[in-house]
Every structure is written in C-alpha cells, then in structure tokens.
Design a protein around this motif. Structure first.
Motif, PDB file in Angstrom:
ATOM      1  N   PRO A  66      43.929   5.897 -50.555  1.00 59.23           N
ATOM      2  CA  PRO A  66      43.662   7.326 -50.739  1.00 59.23           C
ATOM      3  C   PRO A  66      42.197   7.586 -51.085  1.00 59.23           C
ATOM      4  CG  PRO A  66      45.676   6.693 -51.863  1.00 59.23           C
ATOM      5  CD  PRO A  66      45.028   5.415 -51.407  1.00 59.23           C
ATOM      6  N   SER A  67      41.621   8.582 -50.423  1.00 58.07           N
ATOM      7  CA  SER A  67      40.220   8.890 -50.629  1.00 58.07           C
ATOM      8  C   SER A  67      40.017  10.396 -50.498  1.00 58.07           C
ATOM      9  CB  SER A  67      39.362   8.113 -49.609  1.00 58.07           C
ATOM     10  OG  SER A  67      37.990   8.224 -49.913  1.00 58.07           O
ATOM     11  N   CYS A  68      38.782  10.836 -50.385  1.00 60.81           N
ATOM     12  CA  CYS A  68      38.501  12.249 -50.202  1.00 60.81           C
ATOM     13  C   CYS A  68      37.204  12.409 -49.412  1.00 60.81           C
ATOM     14  CB  CYS A  68      38.446  13.002 -51.534  1.00 60.81           C
ATOM     15  SG  CYS A  68      37.413  12.252 -52.780  1.00 60.81           S
ATOM     16  N   HIS A  69      36.980  13.622 -48.934  1.00 61.84           N
ATOM     17  CA  HIS A  69      35.843  13.919 -48.059  1.00 61.84           C
ATOM     18  C   HIS A  69      34.699  14.475 -48.886  1.00 61.84           C
ATOM     19  CE1 HIS A  69      33.568  15.604 -44.691  1.00 61.84           C
ATOM     20  NE2 HIS A  69      34.367  14.926 -43.870  1.00 61.84           N
ATOM     21  N   SER A  70      33.484  14.130 -48.500  1.00 58.22           N
ATOM     22  CA  SER A  70      32.328  14.696 -49.191  1.00 58.22           C
ATOM     23  C   SER A  70      32.255  16.207 -48.961  1.00 58.22           C
ATOM     24  CB  SER A  70      31.035  14.024 -48.728  1.00 58.22           C
ATOM     25  OG  SER A  70      30.925  14.057 -47.326  1.00 58.22           O
ATOM     26  N   LYS A  71      31.741  16.914 -49.949  1.00 59.27           N
ATOM     27  CA  LYS A  71      31.675  18.379 -49.908  1.00 59.27           C
ATOM     28  C   LYS A  71      30.367  18.797 -49.249  1.00 59.27           C
ATOM     29  CE  LYS A  71      34.701  18.922 -53.900  1.00 59.27           C
ATOM     30  NZ  LYS A  71      34.867  19.456 -55.273  1.00 59.27           N
ATOM     31  N   LEU A  72      30.379  18.830 -47.926  1.00 57.82           N
ATOM     32  CA  LEU A  72      29.164  19.030 -47.153  1.00 57.82           C
ATOM     33  C   LEU A  72      28.632  20.455 -47.218  1.00 57.82           C
ATOM     34  CD1 LEU A  72      30.118  16.982 -43.963  1.00 57.82           C
ATOM     35  CD2 LEU A  72      28.681  16.257 -45.869  1.00 57.82           C
ATOM     36  N   VAL A 127      34.664  21.186 -48.571  1.00 61.12           N
ATOM     37  CA  VAL A 127      34.798  20.343 -47.384  1.00 61.12           C
ATOM     38  C   VAL A 127      34.897  21.244 -46.156  1.00 61.12           C
ATOM     39  CG1 VAL A 127      36.294  18.677 -46.216  1.00 61.12           C
ATOM     40  CG2 VAL A 127      35.960  18.546 -48.704  1.00 61.12           C
ATOM     41  N   PRO A 128      34.119  21.017 -45.114  1.00 62.64           N
ATOM     42  CA  PRO A 128      34.260  21.841 -43.903  1.00 62.64           C
ATOM     43  C   PRO A 128      35.614  21.617 -43.233  1.00 62.64           C
ATOM     44  CG  PRO A 128      32.794  19.984 -43.505  1.00 62.64           C
ATOM     45  CD  PRO A 128      33.082  19.994 -44.980  1.00 62.64           C
ATOM     46  N   PHE A 129      36.175  22.682 -42.698  1.00 61.58           N
ATOM     47  CA  PHE A 129      37.461  22.607 -41.976  1.00 61.58           C
ATOM     48  C   PHE A 129      38.507  21.883 -42.821  1.00 61.58           C
ATOM     49  CE2 PHE A 129      34.321  22.064 -38.286  1.00 61.58           C
ATOM     50  CZ  PHE A 129      34.067  23.427 -38.229  1.00 61.58           C
ATOM     51  N   ASP A 130      38.621  22.306 -44.059  1.00 57.69           N
ATOM     52  CA  ASP A 130      39.565  21.674 -44.982  1.00 57.69           C
ATOM     53  C   ASP A 130      40.988  22.147 -44.692  1.00 57.69           C
ATOM     54  OD1 ASP A 130      40.242  19.968 -46.989  1.00 57.69           O
ATOM     55  OD2 ASP A 130      39.507  21.222 -48.629  1.00 57.69           O
ATOM     56  N   GLY A 131      41.970  21.475 -45.293  1.00 55.04           N
ATOM     57  CA  GLY A 131      43.363  21.844 -45.106  1.00 55.04           C
ATOM     58  C   GLY A 131      44.071  20.930 -44.134  1.00 55.04           C
ATOM     59  N   GLU A 132      45.302  21.301 -43.777  1.00 52.23           N
ATOM     60  CA  GLU A 132      46.134  20.488 -42.899  1.00 52.23           C
ATOM     61  C   GLU A 132      46.085  21.003 -41.462  1.00 52.23           C
ATOM     62  OE1 GLU A 132      47.671  17.728 -43.656  1.00 52.23           O
ATOM     63  OE2 GLU A 132      47.179  17.804 -45.794  1.00 52.23           O
ATOM     64  N   PHE A 133      46.150  20.099 -40.510  1.00 49.48           N
ATOM     65  CA  PHE A 133      46.161  20.443 -39.087  1.00 49.48           C
ATOM     66  C   PHE A 133      47.429  21.234 -38.770  1.00 49.48           C
ATOM     67  CE2 PHE A 133      47.224  19.631 -34.671  1.00 49.48           C
ATOM     68  CZ  PHE A 133      46.005  19.750 -34.030  1.00 49.48           C
ATOM     69  N   SER A 134      47.249  22.382 -38.095  1.00 45.77           N
ATOM     70  CA  SER A 134      48.414  23.222 -37.801  1.00 45.77           C
ATOM     71  C   SER A 134      48.359  23.856 -36.416  1.00 45.77           C
ATOM     72  CB  SER A 134      48.541  24.330 -38.859  1.00 45.77           C
ATOM     73  OG  SER A 134      47.386  25.152 -38.866  1.00 45.77           O
ATOM     74  N   CYS A 135      47.398  23.429 -35.591  1.00 42.49           N
ATOM     75  CA  CYS A 135      47.263  24.017 -34.250  1.00 42.49           C
ATOM     76  C   CYS A 135      48.521  23.748 -33.422  1.00 42.49           C
ATOM     77  CB  CYS A 135      46.035  23.430 -33.567  1.00 42.49           C
ATOM     78  SG  CYS A 135      45.646  24.193 -31.989  1.00 42.49           S
ATOM     79  N   GLU A 136      48.970  24.761 -32.664  1.00 39.17           N
ATOM     80  CA  GLU A 136      50.221  24.641 -31.909  1.00 39.17           C
ATOM     81  C   GLU A 136      50.032  24.623 -30.406  1.00 39.17           C
ATOM     82  OE1 GLU A 136      52.756  27.761 -33.248  1.00 39.17           O
ATOM     83  OE2 GLU A 136      53.045  26.884 -35.250  1.00 39.17           O
ATOM     84  N   HIS A 137      48.809  24.813 -29.918  1.00 39.90           N
ATOM     85  CA  HIS A 137      48.571  24.841 -28.466  1.00 39.90           C
ATOM     86  C   HIS A 137      47.254  24.140 -28.167  1.00 39.90           C
ATOM     87  CE1 HIS A 137      51.837  27.742 -28.040  1.00 39.90           C
ATOM     88  NE2 HIS A 137      51.293  28.416 -29.038  1.00 39.90           N
ATOM     89  N   LEU A 138      47.233  23.315 -27.139  1.00 40.08           N
ATOM     90  CA  LEU A 138      46.024  22.593 -26.785  1.00 40.08           C
ATOM     91  C   LEU A 138      44.874  23.533 -26.431  1.00 40.08           C
ATOM     92  CD1 LEU A 138      47.433  19.608 -24.682  1.00 40.08           C
ATOM     93  CD2 LEU A 138      46.395  19.506 -26.953  1.00 40.08           C
ATOM     94  N   ASP A 139      45.198  24.691 -25.837  1.00 43.42           N
ATOM     95  CA  ASP A 139      44.117  25.599 -25.463  1.00 43.42           C
ATOM     96  C   ASP A 139      43.523  26.318 -26.671  1.00 43.42           C
ATOM     97  OD1 ASP A 139      46.215  27.305 -26.015  1.00 43.42           O
ATOM     98  OD2 ASP A 139      46.299  28.215 -24.029  1.00 43.42           O
ATOM     99  N   ALA A 140      44.119  26.154 -27.844  1.00 47.91           N
ATOM    100  CA  ALA A 140      43.554  26.703 -29.079  1.00 47.91           C
ATOM    101  C   ALA A 140      42.910  25.621 -29.943  1.00 47.91           C
ATOM    102  CB  ALA A 140      44.644  27.414 -29.884  1.00 47.91           C
TER     103      ALA A 140
END
Length: 314
Positions: A167-173, A179-192
C-alpha cells in the motif's frame, strides 16, 4: 500557503532558465546512464519510459505500468478519448512467439501508468494485477476475466517472479495540496475515456523478487512509512517526478529500503511519442538527483536508463 508559494516560485525559476536546466538534465542523464546495473545473468530490464518497465527472465516477462501509447498534451487538455494505440504496440512489443508474458502489474490507474494494461494483457493472454479501478478498466475493455484485484502484501507467484503489492499513495502534484485525477475509476464508455477519466484509485508500490535479486517499484514519489519494507531491496525503481511535493521523501524511503542502487524514472516528457527524441518533464530537475540522494547517504548508487533501453545481466 507557504508550500504553494514555494512550488510556484520553483516553477517560475525553471521557466526562466528552462533551456539551461534541461541541458544540465541531459548531461546528468548521460552520466547516470553509464552506471552499470547489477543484474544476474539472464535477467533483462527494459525501461518503457515514465514509470514503465519490462522484466524478462528464462523466456518469461512481466510488464510494470506500461505506457507506450502516449497521450499528447493537446489530447490531455482537449479531453479526447485516450486508449491503447494498436500500431504503436505492434511496433514496440515482442510477439507472443518471442516471449511469454506472465503478468501486467499496475501501480495506480492514471493514464500514464494504466492506459496500455488492457491491450497488453489481451495480447499475451496475461492477467493484469492492480486495484479495483484497474479491474474496472479491464472490464471496460471487455477483459474482466484477466483482472486480478490484488491484496495487500500477498505473494503472487508469476513464473520466475515473486510479486507483492505494498500500500502506498500518490504525490500531491497540485501545489502540494492534492492528487490530480484523484478518486476511483468509474468511466462506463470507451468513447468517454479521456485522460482525466483515468482516476488514480488505490496506489501500490510493487516488490519483485527474481533470480536472487529484489526490485522495489514506486511509480509516484510518496509513501506510507509503516508499509515500506525494511531492507532487502537491491534495485529501487524510483519514479522521481513528484518527489519535491512529499516531505522528506528521500530520507524516509531510502532509510527503510536501503537499496544498493536507485534507478530513476518518470523524469521524461511523457507527452512525446516513446520512440521520438526524449525530453524532460517540466521542472523535474534530474540534475539535482545525485546530490539529493547523497545527502541521505553516499553509499546508494544512482543510475538511469534511456527510453526503450534494455540491460541484460551477464
């Protein structure tokens, strides 16, 4: 607020002297690229740019954070769909007949670490190991059966490779705040699936044992101190881009890992095509790296590879 001002001032100094700074970075890159890597006979290490690596031994290979299908800066800012580039992968990857791939390991789900994981896993019929966000990315690409959502510190035996996820964490860029683009992946369509849709998800460092040698891969320069193993690491594959956003990063992690050699990565301009002339990430300051490491201890070796360069132990 003081940290944000300090980061802004650092970038302003870089912008004012960018050409000079990048000449210094290039000179240090040449020096560090001449350092020998202590690899056992038959073990091959290839840098794929950014935090990506390929490790090969006894005809079997693993990929770590592969990012061959580069996203342009215009694509990032414009939010265009971003996915694997079949032509690039066909040009740069070995064929299935040349090599058996036993795993694709993903430290976190940002586009510059995960974009090619589904295509490489499918190409070789290899499982992709990572977070729940990586598993959802694999499902979006129609390969949920190849996704392995990893467990903390569990040992995974992949051919000659023994792998554990730490377990680790991302640097706060973002000026040290987030953290840029933080959170969980939730995209439902490849075109998005824009670059910003590749949410970070859980972050892992990756501990790999093979051929009597131990690697520790840290794709982003941050850590959870109590999770980092104490000693027993030969080669630290260290992503350095965000190191100045993490308080006392080098003393904290190096005194735990005690590596024989630090191989720096994630200092390159990852918006350029991988086989184009290389550049440097903004304000990455590779030239300062040996001195930073030396302040912790002069006993740690420091090296780099060039994008797509392979080193074979003899």
């Amino acid at each position: 607020m003081l940290d944000a001002i300090r980061h802004l001032a650092s970038f302003a100094r870089f912008a004012a002297r960018r050409q000079q700074r990048e000449r210094h970075d290039a000179a240090v890159l040449r020096e560090l690229n001449a350092v020998m890597l202590p690899l056992p006979a038959g073990l091959e290490l290839q840098w794929l740019g950014t935090a990506g690596y390929r490790l090969s031994y006894e005809g079997q290979a693993i990929y770590i954070d592969p990012y061959l299908s580069r996203v342009s800066l215009r694509g990032l800012l414009g939010g265009a769909p971003a996915g694997p580039d079949a032509a690039v992968l066909a040009r740069l990857l070995p064929s299935r007949e040349q090599e058996k791939v036993v795993g694709v390991l993903v430290g976190h789900c940002h586009f510059d670490h995960a974009i090619d994981a589904p295509a490489i896993a499918r190409r070789y019929g290899a499982p992709a190991y990572g977070s729940a966000s990586v598993a959802r990315l694999m499902a979006l690409h129609g390969a949920p059966e190849l996704a392995v959502q990893v467990q903390s510190h569990r040992r995974y035996e992949l051919g000659p490779f023994s792998v554990r996820f730490v377990p680790s964490c991302h640097s706060k860029l973002v000026l040290g705040y987030s953290v840029p683009f933080d959170g969980e992946f939730s995209c439902e369509h490849l075109d998005a699936l824009s670059p910003a849709a590749y949410k970070c998800g859980q972050v892992w460092a990756i501990h790999i044992d093979v051929a009597g040698i131990s690697f520790y891969h840290q794709g982003s320069a941050n850590l959870i101190d109590e999770e980092v193993p104490s000693g027993g690491v030969d080669v630290f594959l260290a992503g350095i881009a965000g190191r100045r956003f993490t308080r006392d990063y080098w003393p904290r992690i190096l005194r735990k890992l005690q590596p024989r050699l630090i191989v720096a990565s994630h200092f390159d301009d990852f918006f350029r095509p991988l086989d184009a002339p290389p550049g440097f990430s903004s304000n990455v300051n590779l030239a300062a790296l040996p001195e930073e490491i030396g302040k912790v201890s002069r006993e740690f070796g420091v090296a780099t590879l060039r994008p797509l360069q392979s080193v074979l132990g003899v």
